[in-house]
Design a protein around this motif. Sequence first.
Motif, short mmCIF file in Angstrom:
data_model
loop_
_atom_site.label_atom_id
_atom_site.label_comp_id
_atom_site.label_asym_id
_atom_site.label_seq_id
_atom_site.Cartn_x
_atom_site.Cartn_y
_atom_site.Cartn_z
N PRO A 135 7.29 25.99 -9.35
CA PRO A 135 8.48 26.57 -10.73
C PRO A 135 9.50 27.64 -10.16
O PRO A 135 10.88 27.25 -10.52
CB PRO A 135 7.58 27.95 -11.42
CG PRO A 135 6.55 27.40 -10.48
CD PRO A 135 6.16 26.64 -9.15
N ARG A 184 12.32 24.95 -8.22
CA ARG A 184 13.53 24.42 -10.37
C ARG A 184 14.02 25.82 -10.57
O ARG A 184 14.79 25.14 -11.16
CB ARG A 184 11.76 23.62 -10.79
CG ARG A 184 11.30 22.84 -10.78
CD ARG A 184 10.29 22.56 -11.68
NE ARG A 184 10.47 21.87 -13.70
CZ ARG A 184 10.66 20.41 -13.17
NH1 ARG A 184 11.06 19.98 -12.84
NH2 ARG A 184 11.77 20.99 -15.20
N ALA A 185 13.18 26.93 -10.69
CA ALA A 185 14.13 27.77 -10.97
C ALA A 185 16.14 28.01 -10.07
O ALA A 185 16.25 28.53 -10.62
CB ALA A 185 14.03 28.51 -11.24
N VAL A 228 10.95 32.60 -14.43
CA VAL A 228 9.90 31.63 -14.21
C VAL A 228 8.49 31.52 -14.04
O VAL A 228 8.44 33.16 -14.13
CB VAL A 228 10.25 31.23 -12.49
CG1 VAL A 228 10.02 32.92 -12.04
CG2 VAL A 228 9.66 29.96 -12.08
N GLU A 229 8.03 31.16 -14.56
CA GLU A 229 5.98 31.54 -14.36
C GLU A 229 5.82 30.29 -13.85
O GLU A 229 5.14 29.27 -14.51
CB GLU A 229 5.81 31.23 -15.91
CG GLU A 229 5.88 32.07 -16.88
CD GLU A 229 5.79 33.30 -16.40
OE1 GLU A 229 4.77 33.79 -16.08
OE2 GLU A 229 6.37 34.78 -17.18
N PRO A 230 4.70 30.54 -13.01
CA PRO A 230 3.92 29.94 -12.12
C PRO A 230 2.53 29.55 -12.27
O PRO A 230 2.61 30.29 -13.62
CB PRO A 230 3.91 30.41 -10.78
CG PRO A 230 4.12 32.34 -10.75
CD PRO A 230 5.14 32.34 -11.89
#
Lengths: 269, 190
Positions: A261, A264-265, A163-165
């Motif tokens: 994010p 969603r992940a 995950v990438e915020p």
Amino acid sequence: MTDACRDARQLADAFVSGQLLVETAESIVGHLSGCMACRAEFEARRRLRAGLKEAFERSRALAPRPAFTAALEARLAAEAAAPVDGRRPWRQWGSIAAGMVVAVLLGLVVLRWLTPGTLDALAHLAAGDHQFCALTYKLEEEPISLEEAARQFDPAFLALAAVEPAAHDLAGQPLAIIERHACVFGGRRFAHLVVSYKGQAVSILVAADAAADRGPSTVRGLPSAAGFQMASFHGTSHVVFVVSSLPAGDVQAVARLVEVPMTRALAGV
Amino acid sequence: MTDTHADRKKAWAAFEVEALPHGDRLFRLAMWLERDRQLAEDLVQDTFIQALQSFHRYVPGSNCRAWLVSILHHLRSNRRRAAFRHTETQDVDDYIAETVAFVPAVPQSVTDDDMLAALRAIAEPYQAIILLCDVEDMTYKEIAEALAIPIGTVMSRLHRGRAALRQEISRMTAMAPGEAAPAHQVRRAP
């Protein structure tokens, strides 16, 4: 030294400790008002007592570590929030069983009543994990990778490995992930992302929470725990805590930056 | 007895107000007694956990610090017994009673370091009594209950302990001739 002096000095310890009856103490005060030698002796004892107390209270070598105090408070809060299953008297099993039947019948209503307690306990454990994992690296169990944790314990952790915020907040302040792993504090396993924001470490801690699936997620501030500011939101079957020494507004800002994010992940999107 | 979330929350709120503020003082006492930070942290943690589990026995309005100190000493005594099978074979009061007959004057100015070093130099049972009375402000009755000793023993140990402390302070601060105590050491208890 007169007999009155001897009588007074025999009671000197109790006098300076405040252990005498009022009448006895008053008779000593009366003697001290007319006896300079005894007054000096009593004053010396009082000075010794006060000096010792001050020395003890000022000593840095005897002071507790702030990290210990914070962790102890977190541990106690978690302990206090947990039910006392093992300490019930045998005679109460009947009423406990009846209570369980009622609880089953009430179903989701009761579950929602219990949820705040679970969240309180989890929030304190999250604060303890931030302290002992992100800040002082003093966990009893070595952290493992999110991939390994996903295989062994919680498949949802796998998505958090990638995950990438957002890299910046709206004001351009950078937000950078500096560590990802799974760790255990107080018997609870967390997916742990450590980010750097405004020069401080911020922990994003994710734990399984069966009661989390209850409507749309929103970031909310939580009461501070162990001296840290906290915010939380929930994703699919998980609760996410954001913990830091930053001001509450900054902690909630980080929570809002990572909310989409992360949810969603966790939903596998 | 019920164990609802509301009950637990209420108990925790009371514990936070009554017991947690004594954490710093309790740790200092534990640190003094154990002389080891890790042991002191373990002792204080176990003390608070036991206190939390037994908080229904605490009488509101009574001296919570004395109650916590009592739990701490109880835990510590159990550990020491388990670790060393230690038994006191000789009464510490008898052991050093003859060594503290002379009580010197107290110097006007004593540093914190000298004060604590002097306390450390006297027999351990005296240290505990002096700390509980003079630093923790516990009553003789509370001390007797915490240490599980008769109140008369508290009084006699306090008297002798304070005298021994004055001797040590006098020795350490090297008072002028005529004022100073004979420079003999107070023997430690076995």
